[in-house]
Scaffold this motif. Structure first.
Motif, PDB file in Angstrom:
ATOM      1  N   ALA A 122       0.909  -1.342  -0.034  1.00 51.91           N
ATOM      2  CA  ALA A 122       0.094  -0.033   0.051  1.00 51.91           C
ATOM      3  C   ALA A 122       0.994   1.207  -0.046  1.00 51.91           C
ATOM      4  O   ALA A 122       0.283   2.437  -0.359  1.00 51.91           O
ATOM      5  N   GLN A 123       2.204   1.184   0.305  1.00 54.45           N
ATOM      6  CA  GLN A 123       3.049   2.303   0.425  1.00 54.45           C
ATOM      7  C   GLN A 123       2.388   3.440   1.473  1.00 54.45           C
ATOM      8  O   GLN A 123       2.577   4.618   1.160  1.00 54.45           O
ATOM      9  N   SER A 124       1.553   2.917   2.419  1.00 53.07           N
ATOM     10  CA  SER A 124       1.011   3.749   3.489  1.00 53.07           C
ATOM     11  C   SER A 124       0.552   2.918   4.741  1.00 53.07           C
ATOM     12  O   SER A 124       0.663   1.876   4.940  1.00 53.07           O
ATOM     13  N   ALA A 125      -0.066   3.758   5.568  1.00 52.50           N
ATOM     14  CA  ALA A 125      -0.368   3.085   7.002  1.00 52.50           C
ATOM     15  C   ALA A 125      -1.793   2.640   6.747  1.00 52.50           C
ATOM     16  O   ALA A 125      -2.644   2.197   7.583  1.00 52.50           O
ATOM     17  N   ASP A 126      -2.578   3.032   5.662  1.00 50.52           N
ATOM     18  CA  ASP A 126      -4.034   2.831   5.399  1.00 50.52           C
ATOM     19  C   ASP A 126      -3.978   1.235   4.841  1.00 50.52           C
ATOM     20  O   ASP A 126      -4.088   0.794   3.947  1.00 50.52           O
ATOM     21  N   ILE A 127      -4.053   0.363   6.034  1.00 50.51           N
ATOM     22  CA  ILE A 127      -3.993  -1.281   5.691  1.00 50.51           C
ATOM     23  C   ILE A 127      -5.024  -1.745   6.638  1.00 50.51           C
ATOM     24  O   ILE A 127      -5.546  -1.139   7.714  1.00 50.51           O
ATOM     25  N   ASP A 128      -5.315  -2.798   6.283  1.00 47.92           N
ATOM     26  CA  ASP A 128      -6.626  -3.754   6.929  1.00 47.92           C
ATOM     27  C   ASP A 128      -6.159  -4.177   8.330  1.00 47.92           C
ATOM     28  O   ASP A 128      -4.994  -4.450   8.503  1.00 47.92           O
TER      29      ASP A 128
END
Length: 154
Positions: A122-128
């Motif tokens: 995701a290249q971010s912290a917006d993960i499940d």
């Protein structure tokens, strides 16, 4: 009637054993992702802009936009242990997420590698959130988000 009571008691005992199962410890809790192969962005301009001056382009200066920067997130505690991450960026891209602190038992052992893999994708912290490791997932995402934000403030 006695057989029924015996079968129900065994079923309940088996159910409780499955309910309380937690995976065993894994020896290596720090996982670093190898940097992905470099991808060059396609050129968006067909021709260089027309220049009226004779000065050469400033290509001899070091490219600070592709510099490697490492940031750390804060240590986030939960009921199952402390999670702290370190993120390495090359340019704006995350190339490695390393666990500095991690719980050494419980469901976090299987959840943390999955969280690292998802963060790299995701290249971010917006993960499940990983089911069964909700508090560890939230601690991981909070520390990761802070490390990413620290990159932006540099």
């Amino acid at each position: 009637m006695k057989r029924t009571i015996f079968v129900v008691a065994l079923s309940v005992a088996g159910f409780i054993a499955v309910w309380r199962f937690e995976p065993g410890p894994v020896h290596n809790t720090a996982v670093a992702q190898a940097p992905p192969p470099s991808v060059t962005a396609p050129s968006t301009s067909a021709a260089p802009p027309a220049s009226t001056s004779a000065t050469p382009p400033a290509s001899s200066t070091p490219d600070s936009a592709n510099a490697t920067v490492t940031t750390q997130g804060p240590a986030e505690s939960s009921n199952y242990g402390t999670v702290q991450v370190q993120v390495t960026f090359t340019g704006a891209r995350m190339v490695a997420v390393t666990l500095l602190q991690a719980p050494d038992d419980g469901r976090a052992l299987t959840a943390l590698p999955r969280l690292q893999e998802e963060a790299m994708k995701a290249q971010s912290a917006d993960i499940d959130t990983i089911t069964g490791a909700t508090e560890t997932s939230e601690s991981y995402k909070t520390s990761l988000r802070a490390a990413i934000d620290a990159r932006g403030s540099r």
